[in-house]
Motif scaffolding. Structure first.
Motif, short mmCIF file in Angstrom:
data_model
loop_
_atom_site.label_atom_id
_atom_site.label_comp_id
_atom_site.label_asym_id
_atom_site.label_seq_id
_atom_site.Cartn_x
_atom_site.Cartn_y
_atom_site.Cartn_z
N LEU A 23 49.24 83.25 -26.43
CA LEU A 23 50.09 83.70 -25.72
C LEU A 23 50.02 83.18 -24.06
O LEU A 23 51.05 83.00 -23.72
CB LEU A 23 49.92 85.34 -25.52
CG LEU A 23 50.83 86.08 -24.60
CD1 LEU A 23 52.29 85.73 -25.02
CD2 LEU A 23 50.42 87.70 -24.43
N TYR B 135 62.32 83.23 -31.18
CA TYR B 135 61.64 82.03 -29.82
C TYR B 135 62.34 80.88 -30.00
O TYR B 135 62.68 80.53 -30.97
CB TYR B 135 60.26 82.37 -30.27
CG TYR B 135 59.69 83.62 -30.39
CD1 TYR B 135 59.34 84.44 -29.18
CD2 TYR B 135 59.49 84.17 -31.58
CE1 TYR B 135 58.87 85.66 -29.37
CE2 TYR B 135 58.94 85.50 -31.84
CZ TYR B 135 58.50 86.22 -30.76
OH TYR B 135 58.26 87.59 -30.98
N GLU C 31 58.55 79.11 -26.07
CA GLU C 31 59.17 80.18 -24.89
C GLU C 31 59.56 81.49 -25.63
O GLU C 31 60.22 81.41 -26.50
CB GLU C 31 60.42 79.24 -24.36
CG GLU C 31 60.88 79.96 -23.06
CD GLU C 31 62.01 79.11 -22.62
OE1 GLU C 31 63.35 79.68 -22.65
OE2 GLU C 31 61.51 78.39 -21.91
N LYS D 159 51.36 79.99 -24.41
CA LYS D 159 52.61 79.90 -25.05
C LYS D 159 52.90 78.81 -25.90
O LYS D 159 53.86 77.88 -25.82
CB LYS D 159 53.59 79.85 -23.73
CG LYS D 159 53.69 81.17 -23.04
CD LYS D 159 54.74 81.29 -21.97
CE LYS D 159 54.95 82.34 -21.18
NZ LYS D 159 54.46 83.76 -21.81
#
Length: 87
Positions: free
Chosen positions: A35, A60, A7, A38
């Motif tokens: 991306l 992250y 995330e 994720k």
């Protein structure tokens, strides 16, 4: 192989930061960070704790880490095929 749900990645800079950090872990032979999904998929030997610490050090959040089974066929048409398409 391990699939890591991450995330906080919002751009290519984020992908590059996570990729570079994971590639710096001893024992990791392949890293693919996406991306749009994720997630990162890594191949090699590293503990889940090290993977999580490395990603979180970059800023992250690791949501989950799961093992992915790899058979002989998976090497050609499995998870990595969506990352490496022949042109």
């Amino acid at each position: 192989m391990k699939r890591i749900k991450i995330e906080g990645m919002m751009c290519d800079h984020c992908v590059n930061a996570v990729s570079k950090a994971l590639k710096g872990i001893e024992g990791i032979s392949e890293v693919n960070v996406r991306l749009e999904d994720k997630e990162a998929v890594v191949q090699g030997k590293a503990s889940e704790e090290i993977l999580k610490e490395t990603i979180e050090k970059e800023g992250y959040t690791v949501l989950s880490i799961e093992d992915i089974e790899e058979s002989g066929d998976d090497k050609k048409s499995g998870i990595f095929s969506k990352f490496f398409k022949k042109k």
